[in-house]
Motif scaffolding. Structure first.
Motif, PDB file in Angstrom:
ATOM      1  N   UNK A 157       0.804  -1.333  -0.177  1.00 43.31           N
ATOM      2  CA  UNK A 157       0.240  -0.432  -0.177  1.00 43.31           C
ATOM      3  C   UNK A 157       0.511   0.982   0.197  1.00 43.31           C
ATOM      4  N   UNK A 158       2.429   1.358   0.164  1.00 44.56           N
ATOM      5  CA  UNK A 158       2.609   2.045  -0.448  1.00 44.56           C
ATOM      6  C   UNK A 158       3.358   2.852   1.283  1.00 44.56           C
ATOM      7  N   UNK A 159       3.735   2.276   2.347  1.00 42.71           N
ATOM      8  CA  UNK A 159       3.619   2.791   4.134  1.00 42.71           C
ATOM      9  C   UNK A 159       4.507   1.316   4.553  1.00 42.71           C
ATOM     10  N   UNK A 160       4.910   1.999   5.527  1.00 42.70           N
ATOM     11  CA  UNK A 160       5.266   0.792   6.783  1.00 42.70           C
ATOM     12  C   UNK A 160       5.062   0.697   7.766  1.00 42.70           C
ATOM     13  N   UNK A 161       5.015   0.006   8.574  1.00 41.06           N
ATOM     14  CA  UNK A 161       4.528   0.076   9.753  1.00 41.06           C
ATOM     15  C   UNK A 161       5.659   0.603  10.760  1.00 41.06           C
ATOM     16  N   UNK A 162       5.151   1.566  11.779  1.00 41.77           N
ATOM     17  CA  UNK A 162       5.964   2.145  12.774  1.00 41.77           C
ATOM     18  C   UNK A 162       6.409   0.933  14.152  1.00 41.77           C
ATOM     19  N   UNK A 163       5.822   2.433  15.254  1.00 44.60           N
ATOM     20  CA  UNK A 163       5.826   2.357  16.058  1.00 44.60           C
ATOM     21  C   UNK A 163       5.112   1.706  17.273  1.00 44.60           C
ATOM     22  N   UNK A 164       5.231   0.396  17.946  1.00 43.30           N
ATOM     23  CA  UNK A 164       4.869  -0.373  18.501  1.00 43.30           C
ATOM     24  C   UNK A 164       4.519   0.229  19.986  1.00 43.30           C
ATOM     25  N   UNK A 165       2.595   0.462  19.803  1.00 41.13           N
ATOM     26  CA  UNK A 165       1.762   0.789  21.462  1.00 41.13           C
ATOM     27  C   UNK A 165       1.937  -0.023  22.579  1.00 41.13           C
ATOM     28  N   UNK A 166       2.398  -0.334  22.880  1.00 44.94           N
ATOM     29  CA  UNK A 166       1.448  -1.633  24.818  1.00 44.94           C
ATOM     30  C   UNK A 166       0.420  -0.900  24.840  1.00 44.94           C
ATOM     31  N   UNK A 167      -0.266  -2.027  25.472  1.00 49.98           N
ATOM     32  CA  UNK A 167      -1.689  -1.583  25.801  1.00 49.98           C
ATOM     33  C   UNK A 167      -2.033  -2.591  27.133  1.00 49.98           C
ATOM     34  N   UNK A 168      -1.405  -1.970  28.230  1.00 50.22           N
ATOM     35  CA  UNK A 168      -1.850  -2.813  29.517  1.00 50.22           C
ATOM     36  C   UNK A 168      -2.895  -1.552  29.862  1.00 50.22           C
ATOM     37  N   UNK A 169      -3.613  -1.646  29.432  1.00 50.04           N
ATOM     38  CA  UNK A 169      -4.987  -0.773  30.400  1.00 50.04           C
ATOM     39  C   UNK A 169      -6.490  -0.934  30.592  1.00 50.04           C
ATOM     40  N   UNK A 170      -6.306  -1.803  30.104  1.00 52.58           N
ATOM     41  CA  UNK A 170      -7.807  -2.632  28.867  1.00 52.58           C
ATOM     42  C   UNK A 170      -7.884  -4.267  29.741  1.00 52.58           C
ATOM     43  N   UNK A 171      -7.613  -4.431  30.053  1.00 48.27           N
ATOM     44  CA  UNK A 171      -7.538  -5.805  30.957  1.00 48.27           C
ATOM     45  C   UNK A 171      -8.055  -5.117  32.292  1.00 48.27           C
ATOM     46  N   UNK A 172      -9.426  -6.494  32.617  1.00 40.73           N
ATOM     47  CA  UNK A 172      -9.690  -6.457  34.484  1.00 40.73           C
ATOM     48  C   UNK A 172      -8.781  -6.008  34.989  1.00 40.73           C
ATOM     49  N   UNK A 173      -7.950  -7.328  35.266  1.00 40.64           N
ATOM     50  CA  UNK A 173      -6.472  -7.442  36.575  1.00 40.64           C
ATOM     51  C   UNK A 173      -5.869  -5.904  36.357  1.00 40.64           C
ATOM     52  N   UNK A 174      -6.070  -4.972  35.599  1.00 37.34           N
ATOM     53  CA  UNK A 174      -5.068  -4.065  35.361  1.00 37.34           C
ATOM     54  C   UNK A 174      -5.590  -3.140  36.043  1.00 37.34           C
ATOM     55  N   UNK A 175      -6.907  -2.531  37.700  1.00 38.58           N
ATOM     56  CA  UNK A 175      -7.945  -2.560  37.835  1.00 38.58           C
ATOM     57  C   UNK A 175      -6.774  -1.590  38.925  1.00 38.58           C
ATOM     58  N   UNK A 176      -6.114  -2.191  39.723  1.00 38.78           N
ATOM     59  CA  UNK A 176      -5.044  -1.217  40.544  1.00 38.78           C
ATOM     60  C   UNK A 176      -3.948  -0.973  39.829  1.00 38.78           C
ATOM     61  N   UNK A 177      -3.829  -1.474  38.633  1.00 41.75           N
ATOM     62  CA  UNK A 177      -1.618  -0.949  38.023  1.00 41.75           C
ATOM     63  C   UNK A 177      -1.872  -2.355  37.086  1.00 41.75           C
ATOM     64  N   UNK A 178      -1.012  -2.125  36.191  1.00 41.56           N
ATOM     65  CA  UNK A 178      -0.235  -3.194  35.522  1.00 41.56           C
ATOM     66  C   UNK A 178       1.204  -3.134  35.948  1.00 41.56           C
ATOM     67  N   UNK A 179       1.873  -2.497  35.621  1.00 41.82           N
ATOM     68  CA  UNK A 179       3.393  -3.184  35.787  1.00 41.82           C
ATOM     69  C   UNK A 179       3.391  -2.737  37.386  1.00 41.82           C
ATOM     70  N   UNK A 201       9.038   1.243  20.765  1.00 39.91           N
ATOM     71  CA  UNK A 201       8.240   0.948  21.311  1.00 39.91           C
ATOM     72  C   UNK A 201       7.511   2.037  22.978  1.00 39.91           C
ATOM     73  N   UNK A 202       6.398   2.322  22.731  1.00 39.74           N
ATOM     74  CA  UNK A 202       6.145   3.286  23.637  1.00 39.74           C
ATOM     75  C   UNK A 202       5.078   3.146  24.215  1.00 39.74           C
ATOM     76  N   UNK A 203       5.455   3.554  25.188  1.00 46.04           N
ATOM     77  CA  UNK A 203       4.840   2.821  26.877  1.00 46.04           C
ATOM     78  C   UNK A 203       4.097   3.685  27.307  1.00 46.04           C
ATOM     79  N   UNK A 204       2.686   3.663  27.574  1.00 47.72           N
ATOM     80  CA  UNK A 204       2.362   4.458  28.136  1.00 47.72           C
ATOM     81  C   UNK A 204       1.581   4.026  29.390  1.00 47.72           C
ATOM     82  N   UNK A 205       1.460   3.965  30.656  1.00 53.35           N
ATOM     83  CA  UNK A 205       0.388   3.649  31.747  1.00 53.35           C
ATOM     84  C   UNK A 205      -0.159   4.050  31.641  1.00 53.35           C
ATOM     85  N   UNK A 206      -1.945   3.351  32.465  1.00 47.74           N
ATOM     86  CA  UNK A 206      -2.710   3.758  33.483  1.00 47.74           C
ATOM     87  C   UNK A 206      -2.639   3.614  34.881  1.00 47.74           C
TER      88      UNK A 206
END
Ligand code: RM4
Ligand code: MN
Length: 388
Positions: free
Chosen positions: A84-106, A136-141
Motif C-alpha cells: 500500500x506504499x507505507x511501512x509499520x512504525x512504532x509499537x504501542x503497548x496496551x496494558x490498560x484494558x484488562x480487568x486485572x489492571x484495575x489497580x495497575x499493570x506494571x 516501543x511506546x509505553x503509556x501506563x494508566x
C-alpha cells in the motif's frame, strides 16, 4: 524572512506517523458513535493510513497498538503495508484494558499481575522484531485514586523494575519511549505523571530510552515548548504524540485548539536541528476522530503539522539572534510573529505540486471516491474501535 526554498527542502523530507487507532471507532465514556466504512481489521486500517499518505506525501508510517492490531503474522501485515506504499512504525503497548489492571499493570501490588503486564510488554518487543519497528511506546494508566491506597515509592520501584526488564530485552536498534500523563484514569497519583518522572526513569535506563511528549497530557497553561527544548538539549526527546486539548486529554485534531502553541513547539524542534532527515524523533499523531470523518481528520492533522512546521522554518533566525543579543525584546518577538503570521498554504501547495501531488489533499481525497468505496465495501464484520 528566511529562505522559502530552504524551508521547502526541509518540508520535503518531513515525516509524520499516523496512529492506526485514529481510523477505528472512538468516543467518550458516554458514547462511541460508529461511522460507516470504518476498518474492521488492521489491514483495513493500514489501507486507510496509506490513503492519507497518498494525498499528503509525508505520512509513510503507521503506528500499531497491541492487542488492538494483533494479527497472526506480522510479516503479512508488513507486506500489506508495503504494497500500500507505507511501512509499520512504532509499537504501542496496551496494558490498560484488562480487568486485572484495575489497580495497575506494571505497578500493581500483585506480583502475578505485574508479571502478566511485563509479559505483554515483552511480547510487544517480539512484534517489533517481526515488523522491524524501531520504537516501543509505553503509556501506563497506572496510578491511584485515593491517598493511602498504595505506597507511592514502592510503585516507582515496581515501575523501574519493569522498565529495566523491557529495556534489557530490546535489540541494539530498538528504543523504549516512555510517555507521561498528568491524570486520568487515575485521579490522585499517576505513576508517570510528568516529563520529569519519565526523564528520570529514561536517564536511569540508558541511551535508548527516551521521552514521548503527548501534547494533550499536561496541566492547562503548561509551557510545552519549554519541556521540548529541555528534552532536546538533554538528547532525551524520543517522540511526539500530537493532538489538541481544550480541557484534558481531548485527542482532538492537532493545531485545532492552539495552532500558535504547535508553532512554538515546532520552532524549538527546528532551532535544535531536530527536523533534519537523520533526526531520530518520531513525529506521531495520537488522536481520535469521534464525530468527524476519520481519513479527512487525519489529512487535516497532517497538513496542520506541515503548516506549523513551515512557519517555524520561516523564522529569520539571523534577525532573531541579533535582536536577542542586543536585548531587543519587542524586535525578537516581532521576528517570531512575522513568521507565525505568514500564510504558508501557497508554499505547501507549491511543494505538493513539485512532488506530483494534488495541491489540495482534502479536496483530492473528497474527489477520489475512496470514502464512498469503503462505505460500500466494508459491510458486515465488527468495526475496529476501543470500546467504551
Ligand atoms: C493514551 C496515550 C497513548 C495512547 C492511548 C490510546 O492516553 O496517549 O499514547 O496509546 O491513549
Ligand atoms: Mn499519547
Amino acid at each position: 524572512m528566511a529562505d522559502r526554498e530552504a524551508a521547502k527542502s526541509v518540508l520535503r523530507t518531513q515525516k509524520i506517523e499516523l496512529p492506526s487507532w485514529a481510523f477505528g471507532n472512538s468516543g467518550t465514556r458516554f458514547k462511541v458513535f460508529a461511522q460507516r466504512g470504518v476498518p474492521r481489521d488492521p489491514f483495513e486500517k493500514i489501507a486507510d493510513a496509506a490513503r492519507v499518505h497518498a494525498h499528503t506525501g509525508v505520512a509513510p508510517t503507521v503506528a500499531l497498538h497491541i492487542p488492538w492490531d494483533q494479527v497472526d503474522d506480522f510479516q503479512v501485515l508488513g507486506r500489506a503495508a508495503k504494497d500500500a506504499g507505507i511501512t509499520l512504525g512504532t509499537v504501542n503497548a496496551n496494558v490498560f484494558q484488562d480487568d486485572d489492571y484495575m489497580l495497575g499493570s506494571v505497578t500493581n501490588p500483585n506480583p502475578a499481575i505485574r508479571r502478566k503486564a511485563l509479559d505483554h510488554l515483552l511480547a510487544c518487543v517480539d512484534v517489533m522484531d517481526q515488523t522491524g519497528s524501531r520504537d516501543l511506546k509505553l503509556w501506563f494508566s497506572d496510578g491511584t485514586n485515593y491517598p493511602g491506597q498504595d505506597n507511592i515509592r514502592a510503585r516507582q520501584d515496581r515501575l523501574a523494575e519493569a522498565l529495566d526488564a523491557v529495556y534489557r530485552r530490546l535489540g541494539d536498534d530498538q528504543r523504549l519511549i516512555l510517555e507521561y500523563k498528568l491524570f486520568e484514569p487515575a485521579f490522585y497519583t499517576m505513576d508517570v505523571p510528568d516529563w520529569g518522572t519519565a526523564f528520570a526513569h529514561c536517564l536511569q535506563l540508558g541511551d535508548r530510552a527516551k521521552v514521548c511528549v503527548d501534547t494533550g497530557h499536561h496541566a492547562p497553561g503548561t509551557n510545552i515548548e519549554f519541556i521540548v527544548a529541555f528534552l532536546l538539549r538533554a538528547g532525551k526527546l524520543g517522540a511526539f504524540d500530537f493532538n489538541s486539548r481544550f480541557y484534558a486529554d481531548d485527542d482532538l485534531i492537532v493545531g485545532a485548539a492552539d495552532p500558535f502553541q504547535l508553532f512554538r513547539i515546532l520552532f524549538e524542534v527546528v532551532t535544535a536541528g531536530a527536523l533534519a532527515e537523520d533526526s531520530d524523533i518520531a513525529f506521531m499523531l495520537d488522536q481520535c476522530h469521534n464525530i468527524e470523518p476519520k481519513i479527512p481528520g487525519q489529512i487535516r492533522s497532517v497538513t496542520n503539522v506541515q503548516e506549523a512546521t513551515a512557519k517555524a522554518l520561516l523564522v529569520d533566525t539571523d534577525a532573531l539572534a541579533v535582536a536577542q543579543a542586543s536585548g531587543d525584546v519587542l524586535g525578537a518577538n516581532a521576528v517570531l510573529m512575522d513568521a507565525y503570521n505568514t500564510d504558508v498554504r501557497p508554499l505547501l501547495a507549491e511543494l505538493r505540486e513539485e512532488q506530483g501531488l494534488d495541491p489540495d489533499p482534502m479536496g483530492a481525497y473528497a474527489r477520489s471516491g475512496y470514502a464512498e468505496r469503503i462505505v460500500a465495501e466494508r459491510v458486515g464484520g465488527t468495526q475496529a474501535g476501543w470500546g467504551a
